[in-house]
Scaffold this motif. Structure first.
Motif, PDB file in Angstrom:
ATOM      1  N   PHE A  30      44.293  39.365  29.391  1.00 42.63           N
ATOM      2  CA  PHE A  30      45.141  39.020  30.042  1.00 42.63           C
ATOM      3  C   PHE A  30      46.529  39.156  29.435  1.00 42.63           C
ATOM      4  CE2 PHE A  30      42.425  35.692  31.557  1.00 42.63           C
ATOM      5  CZ  PHE A  30      42.211  36.054  32.600  1.00 42.63           C
ATOM      6  N   GLY A  31      46.623  40.601  28.593  1.00 46.97           N
ATOM      7  CA  GLY A  31      47.573  41.438  28.303  1.00 46.97           C
ATOM      8  C   GLY A  31      47.557  41.022  26.523  1.00 46.97           C
ATOM      9  N   ARG A 141      34.307  36.110  38.595  1.00 45.28           N
ATOM     10  CA  ARG A 141      35.120  35.868  40.161  1.00 45.28           C
ATOM     11  C   ARG A 141      34.651  36.500  41.341  1.00 45.28           C
ATOM     12  NH1 ARG A 141      39.480  40.966  40.034  1.00 45.28           N
ATOM     13  NH2 ARG A 141      39.355  41.492  42.345  1.00 45.28           N
ATOM     14  N   GLY A 142      34.780  36.379  43.162  1.00 46.29           N
ATOM     15  CA  GLY A 142      34.434  37.023  43.077  1.00 46.29           C
ATOM     16  C   GLY A 142      32.764  36.104  43.899  1.00 46.29           C
ATOM     17  N   MET A 143      32.819  36.019  42.745  1.00 42.23           N
ATOM     18  CA  MET A 143      31.366  35.408  43.563  1.00 42.23           C
ATOM     19  C   MET A 143      31.587  33.736  43.541  1.00 42.23           C
ATOM     20  SD  MET A 143      29.155  36.808  40.538  1.00 42.23           S
ATOM     21  CE  MET A 143      30.117  37.177  39.006  1.00 42.23           C
ATOM     22  N   ARG A 144      32.248  32.450  44.068  1.00 40.15           N
ATOM     23  CA  ARG A 144      31.849  31.930  44.499  1.00 40.15           C
ATOM     24  C   ARG A 144      30.919  30.885  45.515  1.00 40.15           C
ATOM     25  NH1 ARG A 144      36.903  28.489  45.297  1.00 40.15           N
ATOM     26  NH2 ARG A 144      38.544  30.429  44.705  1.00 40.15           N
ATOM     27  N   ASP A 145      30.725  32.045  46.886  1.00 43.81           N
ATOM     28  CA  ASP A 145      29.780  31.760  47.727  1.00 43.81           C
ATOM     29  C   ASP A 145      28.520  32.349  46.897  1.00 43.81           C
ATOM     30  OD1 ASP A 145      32.260  30.911  49.764  1.00 43.81           O
ATOM     31  OD2 ASP A 145      32.349  32.772  49.916  1.00 43.81           O
ATOM     32  N   GLU A 256      40.490  46.290  27.248  1.00 42.71           N
ATOM     33  CA  GLU A 256      41.034  45.313  28.163  1.00 42.71           C
ATOM     34  C   GLU A 256      39.946  46.112  29.895  1.00 42.71           C
ATOM     35  OE1 GLU A 256      45.183  45.292  28.888  1.00 42.71           O
ATOM     36  OE2 GLU A 256      44.850  43.508  30.114  1.00 42.71           O
ATOM     37  N   SER A 257      40.256  47.577  29.963  1.00 38.78           N
ATOM     38  CA  SER A 257      39.078  48.146  31.539  1.00 38.78           C
ATOM     39  C   SER A 257      38.729  49.441  30.917  1.00 38.78           C
ATOM     40  CB  SER A 257      40.375  48.316  32.260  1.00 38.78           C
ATOM     41  OG  SER A 257      41.470  49.154  32.597  1.00 38.78           O
ATOM     42  N   ALA A 259      40.543  52.387  32.116  1.00 36.61           N
ATOM     43  CA  ALA A 259      41.572  52.396  32.098  1.00 36.61           C
ATOM     44  C   ALA A 259      42.584  52.508  30.968  1.00 36.61           C
ATOM     45  CB  ALA A 259      41.878  52.970  33.087  1.00 36.61           C
ATOM     46  N   THR A 260      42.285  51.746  30.465  1.00 32.01           N
ATOM     47  CA  THR A 260      43.190  51.471  28.906  1.00 32.01           C
ATOM     48  C   THR A 260      42.930  51.821  27.927  1.00 32.01           C
ATOM     49  OG1 THR A 260      42.478  49.209  29.139  1.00 32.01           O
ATOM     50  CG2 THR A 260      43.854  49.273  30.087  1.00 32.01           C
ATOM     51  N   ARG A 624      26.799  54.994  48.436  1.00 33.01           N
ATOM     52  CA  ARG A 624      26.703  56.216  49.867  1.00 33.01           C
ATOM     53  C   ARG A 624      26.708  57.336  49.876  1.00 33.01           C
ATOM     54  NH1 ARG A 624      31.325  53.780  53.243  1.00 33.01           N
ATOM     55  NH2 ARG A 624      32.559  55.716  50.889  1.00 33.01           N
TER      56      ARG A 624
ATOM     57  N   GLU B 141      49.803  37.689  33.907  1.00 25.57           N
ATOM     58  CA  GLU B 141      48.552  38.226  33.730  1.00 25.57           C
ATOM     59  C   GLU B 141      47.583  37.784  34.106  1.00 25.57           C
ATOM     60  OE1 GLU B 141      48.312  40.591  31.266  1.00 25.57           O
ATOM     61  OE2 GLU B 141      50.725  40.300  30.643  1.00 25.57           O
ATOM     62  N   ALA B 151      46.217  49.104  33.598  1.00 30.23           N
ATOM     63  CA  ALA B 151      46.534  49.926  32.683  1.00 30.23           C
ATOM     64  C   ALA B 151      47.774  50.596  33.274  1.00 30.23           C
ATOM     65  CB  ALA B 151      45.874  51.351  33.440  1.00 30.23           C
ATOM     66  N   ARG B 153      50.361  47.831  33.844  1.00 31.51           N
ATOM     67  CA  ARG B 153      51.381  47.178  33.178  1.00 31.51           C
ATOM     68  C   ARG B 153      52.698  47.467  32.974  1.00 31.51           C
ATOM     69  NH1 ARG B 153      48.079  44.864  29.523  1.00 31.51           N
ATOM     70  NH2 ARG B 153      46.936  42.899  30.420  1.00 31.51           N
ATOM     71  N   GLU B 208      40.136  33.048  47.246  1.00 31.80           N
ATOM     72  CA  GLU B 208      40.181  32.185  45.290  1.00 31.80           C
ATOM     73  C   GLU B 208      40.881  31.551  45.529  1.00 31.80           C
ATOM     74  OE1 GLU B 208      38.545  33.468  42.002  1.00 31.80           O
ATOM     75  OE2 GLU B 208      36.863  33.970  43.681  1.00 31.80           O
TER      76      GLU B 208
END
Lengths: 648, 263
Positions: A30-31, A141-145, A256-257, A259-260, A624, B141, B151, B153, B208
């Motif tokens: 979160f920065g 995230r994304g796994m609620r179901d 952070e990721s 890419a960063t 694929r 954020e 990346a 930001r 979400e």
């Protein structure tokens, strides 16, 4: 009194007392750089371990760690070790099939996965891995179901751990105290250059003693800052981001990721840094390209002071005498060029940098050293817990890999193969006694599989993988990597596969560097839409030809290698890719697979054809399949008469 | 997937909307509703009145006839910013970001409707305004994390590729924490991969945050996969309304898209 530092959980307890308020690990989230002190980290790890115990994780169980470098995944390693279990880090960008092999082979019962992407892979292979019982995930995230009963949210599991700890307050400490140095600590799977990956079994002693030795060798302290961005499954990351951090108490920073990484590196300004040569190459390429975009004045300044640095910087770093004028110019250059440049690269505070895994180009090596960055080479492998040889300060050469690391004995056997014995020597290959016996002899020496020799100054020189060294039809030596490295040192060449074993002459496949050549194309108004199109461009071929000319000229002066001049080459229509099995996950060429896959091209290189049609199957990131077809141009290169200079 | 539990009561309803610009009739007697939690698509050939419809919903156009009911109340002639405050956010067909500003700043502008401190406190900055900004930054954020745009930001939006700009625009609309999100051709001009990413985000946002989404899109494949219900417009009139399956097999829709021979 039992040894208090022979396992990682014990080191953790010790550090939590010694460095109670000192940052142990950070992650940008979160920065903001979120950080945990050693005592906070201990608590997090203990609650996780208790949670795992509540789910039934016990001594000897294995837990796969699947994801990029994140604090919780590092905690998972230690939590498993608290309970006497064995963490098995896995290359996270592997597709499900590749993971399945490792998870099945290592019989993991628990998985700690980073996010939905990895959990999906686990669900896909769940059926075929009967031992897998529980999957814990970090990011929900994304796994609620997702309703599968064996999935557990990290935080909920920790909650479970708190309840478990209330009912069994002493259980965890008892388990930690049961741990011993000679216990199995971790499985590290090799990237599998030649076949299926092998599970390298390491004891706690292997890792911890090796880490302690290396820490002493380079005077690492609790004040180092490192950025951990290399795959957790790789032995290097395990040593640098885990073992050395636990031994010294220094702080590990997780980006952070993916890419960063560059930005995060700059924000942290690590003092200790590790990167394979391709990362340093990448940085240099970026700097060169960006300098081309800079204004005239800046370009002039850069060029002038880089010349100064080349002359003075390396000498200063090695502690040699330089004149007052040179010293002044270097000081000025530092203000105007080097310091801002290092700041951009994130190297302002760097005290020590290592590179290993492949040979590094002398120009790249000198570029960083001339800026005052103490970059050194080391030679190692998974089976040795990294360190075999290292370069001591002040004795740095681009073409050697240094002297034996502390506690390591190195010898070269009669076949020219490098062998070593050390406290870091692996326990065994998991479920593969035959390979273990083949690799380790009775005296405990390990065959590295690399051909090399000791140079006159006592430093080890590596030529190539012993089994890759072949012969031309006339019997002279063919060492593909030696040739490839010479070409790869050019910024516009990314990857090379040299061919010639059993043939009359040497040929090569080339992968261009899309960033460097793409930039060149933009500058010269050469339009292109894809890698393939750029690779087939006439001008690009011309550019490669010039580089090959240079390499051939260079090879012609080397008595051993003059036969290895490249006679014909082609630029491949696609980049060699780990997803297609052509490279390992650590970016090394799998020669056997390349040879099989591109057999038609190899034939064409040797039958005099001017071009050749090929249709290649490619795998996309999501697993694929598709195909690329192309007609590749084959180009002849200029070769030179052997012209051997004496004593060069 | 539990469709029934996800979709709730009517969130917004348009009743007998007619809109004309001088002599041009853009919309004629259009009625449909948007239920809470659903993904609702508006499709139709060029010039069918899709964007006009969206502009009516977002309060940018005021129809000559008809009513807009939002959360059970009839909406008067509100200014767009008043509509935004009620919880309706949108993206634009042509990207309307602040090109010179960073991704982060663009997203922060999405929070403006939520900012409570007045100009005085903003000018003094220390105190309530600072606390408020930190709070908003945190929300932003989370959106950055959600969209995976860490990346970029600090990158000025004008330097980003088109697909990324679209994503930032979605992020700005999300930052407004709208009940109803209006997306005007979120995938126009994107390649296959970017479309897949954007579809994923739309579904994730819906899932979400429970945000109701109304989108205009030309890629029929995407529309049919994403949406719960589709309304089809043609020449300002409603042609069909219903689930993707119903719409796909509607003769009037097929005629409008494929044309009918004049014999």
């Amino acid at each position: 009194m039992a040894n208090q530092t022979d396992t990682f959980p014990k080191l953790l307890i010790k550090n939590a007392e010694r460095f109670k308020h000192k940052a142990a690990i950070r992650e940008k989230d979160f920065g903001i750089w979120q950080s945990w002190t050693w005592s906070q980290m201990r608590d997090e790890i203990f609650t996780l371990a208790n949670g795992m115990a509540a789910l039934g994780f016990k001594r000897g169980d294995k837990m796969a760690i699947v994801g990029r470098n994140r604090p919780r995944l590092y905690w998972g390693m230690c939590a498993a070790q608290c309970l006497g279990g064995i963490p098995v880090p896995v290359y996270q960008d592997s597709v499900a099939d590749e993971m399945q092999y490792v998870l099945e082979h290592s019989e993991v019962s628990f998985v700690l996965a980073e996010d939905q992407e990895q959990v999906d892979k686990m669900l896909e292979i769940h059926e075929s891995c009967p031992a897998m019982q529980h999957v814990i995930y970090d990011d929900p995230r994304g796994m609620r179901d997702y309703e599968e009963g064996h999935l557990h949210d990290f935080e909920k599991l920790q909650q479970l751990g708190r309840e478990f700890a209330k009912e069994n307050p002493d259980y965890l400490m008892q388990e930690i105290n049961k741990g011993k140095g000679e216990d199995i600590g971790i499985f590290l799977y090799t990237s599998g250059t030649t076949g299926k990956p092998k599970g390298v079994v390491m004891t706690n002693d292997n890792i911890i003693i090796t880490a302690q030795n290396s820490v002493k060798f380079d005077n690492l302290s609790k004040d180092e800052e490192i950025v951990s961005y290399l795959p957790m499954a790789w032995v290097g990351d395990h040593i640098f981001s885990y073992a050395q951090a636990y031994v010294t108490g220094f702080c590990v920073n997780c980006p952070e990721s993916e890419a960063t990484v560059a930005t995060d590196l700059r924000e942290i300004g690590p003092t200790y840094y590790f990167a394979p040569p391709r990362v340093f190459e990448g940085i240099l390429t970026t700097v060169t390209i960006r300098m081309l975009d800079a204004g005239k004045l800046k370009q002039k300044m850069f060029n002038y002071f880089m010349k100064v640095a080349k002359k003075t910087g390396v000498a200063m770093l090695d502690g040699k005498e330089v004149s007052g004028k040179e010293r002044f110019l270097y000081w000025l250059g530092n203000i105007l060029v080097y310091a801002p440049l290092k700041n951009t690269m994130g190297f302002s505070r760097i005290r020590l940098a290592y590179t290993a895994g492949e040979a590094i180009g002398p120009e790249i090596f000198d570029f960083f050293r001339s800026l005052g960055i103490n970059i050194k080479q080391l030679y190692g492998q998974t089976e040795a817990a990294v360190f075999i040889t290292m370069q001591p300060d002040g004795e740095i050469y681009a073409d050697t890999v240094g002297i034996p690391a502390p506690g390591v004995e190195v010898k070269v056997n009669d076949n020219g193969e490098v062998m070593y014995r050390s406290p870091g020597v692996f326990h065994s290959y998991y479920k593969n006694e035959a390979s273990t016996n083949e690799t380790k002899d009775e005296e405990g020496f390990v065959y590295t599989g690399d051909a090399g020799y000791f140079a006159d100054n006592g430093h080890l020189k590596i030529i190539d993988r012993a089994k890759d060294v072949g012969k031309f039809s006339d019997g002279s030596m063919f060492a593909p990597k030696y040739i490839e490295n010479k070409l790869k040192f050019f910024p516009h060449i990314k990857e090379v596969v040299a061919l010639g074993d059993g043939k009359d002459y040497c040929t090569a496949f080339i992968n261009i560097d899309l960033e460097a050549v793409g930039n060149w194309a933009e500058r010269n108004n050469v339009p292109y839409a894809s890698y393939q199109e750029l690779a087939g461009n006439e001008h690009v071929y011309q550019m490669m030809l010039e580089s090959i000319d240079e390499v051939n000229k260079d090879l012609s002066t080397d008595s051993l290698m003059s036969k290895s001049q490249i006679h014909r080459f082609l630029i491949l229509h696609k980049e060699l890719d780990p997803d297609d099995g052509e490279l390992t996950r650590t970016g090394k060429v799998r020669r056997r697979i390349v040879n099989e896959k591109y057999e038609v091209l190899i034939d064409a290189l040797y039958n005099g054809a001017k071009d050749c049609y090929i249709n290649t199957e490619v795998a996309f990131e999501d697993g694929r399949k598709g195909s690329i077809e192309a007609t590749l141009k084959i180009s002849d290169a200029k070769t030179f008469e052997p012209n051997v200079k004496e004593a060069s | 997937m539990s469709e029934a539990s996800r979709i709730g009561d009517t969130l917004l309803e348009v009743k007998n909307i007619s809109l004309s610009f001088g002599g041009v009739k853009a919309l004629t007697d259009i009625s449909f509703d948007i239920k809470e939690g659903e993904v609702r698509a508006i499709i139709g050939p060029n010039g069918a009145g899709k964007s006009s419809m969206l502009n009516v919903i977002s309060g940018f156009y005021h129809p000559q006839e008809g009513e807009v009911w939002f959360r059970g109340e009839k909406r008067g002639a509100l200014k767009p910013y008043q509509v935004a405050r009620q919880g309706v956010a949108r993206t634009f067909q042509n990207i309307a970001l602040f090109k010179g500003m960073s991704t982060l700043d663009n997203l922060m502008t999405g929070r403006i409707t939520q900012m409570k401190t007045n100009m005085f406190w903003q000018a003094i900055w220390k105190g309530p305004a600072e606390r408020e900004e930190i709070e908003h930054r945190e929300r932003v954020e989370h959106i950055i994390d959600f969209l995976g745009i860490q990346a970029i930001r600090k990158t000025p939006v004008g330097r980003l590729p088109y697909g990324m700009q679209k994503r930032v625009e979605l992020g700005r609309a999300l930052a407004a924490e709208a009940k109803l999100l209006l997306l005007d051709e979120p995938m126009a001009g994107m390649n296959m991969e970017e479309k897949e990413d954007m579809s994923r985000f739309i579904l994730d946002v819906n899932d979400e945050f429970g945000t109701t989404i109304t989108l205009i899109e030309h890629d029929i494949g995407v529309v049919m996969d994403l949406s719960d219900r589709v309304v089809v417009l043609d020449y300002g009139c409603k042609l069909a309304d219903g689930t993707p399956d119903i719409v796909r097999n509607d003769q009037a829709v097929i005629d409008a898209y494929l044309g009918v021979s004049h014999d």
